[in-house]
Design an enzyme around this catalytic site. Structure first.
Site, PDB file in Angstrom:
ATOM      1  N   ASP A 143      -6.643  -3.112  -1.763  1.00  0.00           N
ATOM      2  CA  ASP A 143      -5.944  -1.851  -2.060  1.00  0.00           C
ATOM      3  C   ASP A 143      -4.470  -2.128  -2.273  1.00  0.00           C
ATOM      4  O   ASP A 143      -3.750  -2.354  -1.302  1.00  0.00           O
ATOM      5  CB  ASP A 143      -6.149  -0.867  -0.913  1.00  0.00           C
ATOM      6  CG  ASP A 143      -5.549   0.506  -1.208  1.00  0.00           C
ATOM      7  OD1 ASP A 143      -4.891   0.683  -2.247  1.00  0.00           O
ATOM      8  OD2 ASP A 143      -5.747   1.407  -0.370  1.00  0.00           O
ATOM      9  N   TYR A 146     -13.133  10.429   5.040  1.00  0.00           N
ATOM     10  CA  TYR A 146     -12.087   9.480   4.671  1.00  0.00           C
ATOM     11  C   TYR A 146     -10.798  10.219   4.292  1.00  0.00           C
ATOM     12  O   TYR A 146      -9.722   9.925   4.818  1.00  0.00           O
ATOM     13  CB  TYR A 146     -12.580   8.610   3.510  1.00  0.00           C
ATOM     14  CG  TYR A 146     -11.648   7.503   3.118  1.00  0.00           C
ATOM     15  CD1 TYR A 146     -11.510   6.370   3.920  1.00  0.00           C
ATOM     16  CD2 TYR A 146     -10.900   7.560   1.950  1.00  0.00           C
ATOM     17  CE1 TYR A 146     -10.653   5.339   3.562  1.00  0.00           C
ATOM     18  CE2 TYR A 146     -10.044   6.534   1.585  1.00  0.00           C
ATOM     19  CZ  TYR A 146      -9.932   5.427   2.401  1.00  0.00           C
ATOM     20  OH  TYR A 146      -9.079   4.413   2.053  1.00  0.00           O
TER      21      TYR A 146
END
Lengths: 124, 124
Positions: B38, B14
């Site tokens: 997010d 990631y």
């Protein structure tokens, strides 16, 4: 809803209370009907009696608690990384943990989940 | 359900994908119907199209992504602290974040929440 300074004050009180064996200092952060899942995956504890019993053992074992970076807080949630050192039966262990607190409208912890596993432990 | 090594591999992929601008590397970690919040508190995004649009911008802005300590993983959940540096409009910012991933039975991310606020930003 807390700002960064208030969230950091909660974390600081939590960690210093663990380190100094201050059971009341920990419990003062919690709402009466709070739920604690420590570690994540274990049977959650709920209510002041269950939490007092849990933290009574915890504060007796923890000999050091160190923050790892700033708390991240949004609305009524906060997360933070830290490391504790615990002593039990003559053995000293370091454990790296990330806690997730959810606060109620009075800024007391109503939900707590502690993320750690054996893989986050090492001899200290 | 992942072990520590598998969880750390997900985190490493990631972060390195964010840093190198590898959109496919990020999206390969996600289930098709995944949900991303997010930062925490914003309107969640859901599904591959929405996530691809979101990460297309993210990988373009992120110039560095550094892990802060080991991933903490239990069962199908993992959390980890990290710092990114982003560049946008000539300004370089560092942001300290803690992400929470929930994995499905195929060990793909089905839920992601990123904890950070303006208080976790600074000029870099």
């Amino acid at each position: 809803m807390v700002n960064q300074q208030q969230a950091q004050a909660i974390v600081d009180q939590y960690l210093s209370s663990l380190e100094t064996g201050d059971l009341e200092g920990v419990m003062a952060l919690y709402a009466d009907n709070a739920r604690v899942e420590d570690p994540v995956g274990s049977e959650p504890l709920q209510g002041r009696a269950a939490l007092t019993e849990f933290y009574n053992k915890a504060v007796a074992m923890v000999v050091a608690a160190r923050s790892q970076g700033p708390v991240r807080t949004v609305a009524n949630e906060l997360v933070f990384a830290f490391e504790i050192e615990s002593e039990y039966d003559g053995q000293r262990l370091a454990i790296e943990i990330i806690d997730h607190f959810v606060l109620n409208d009075d800024d007391k912890i109503i939900g707590m989940r502690a993320f750690w596993s054996d893989a986050n432990m090492r001899p200290a």
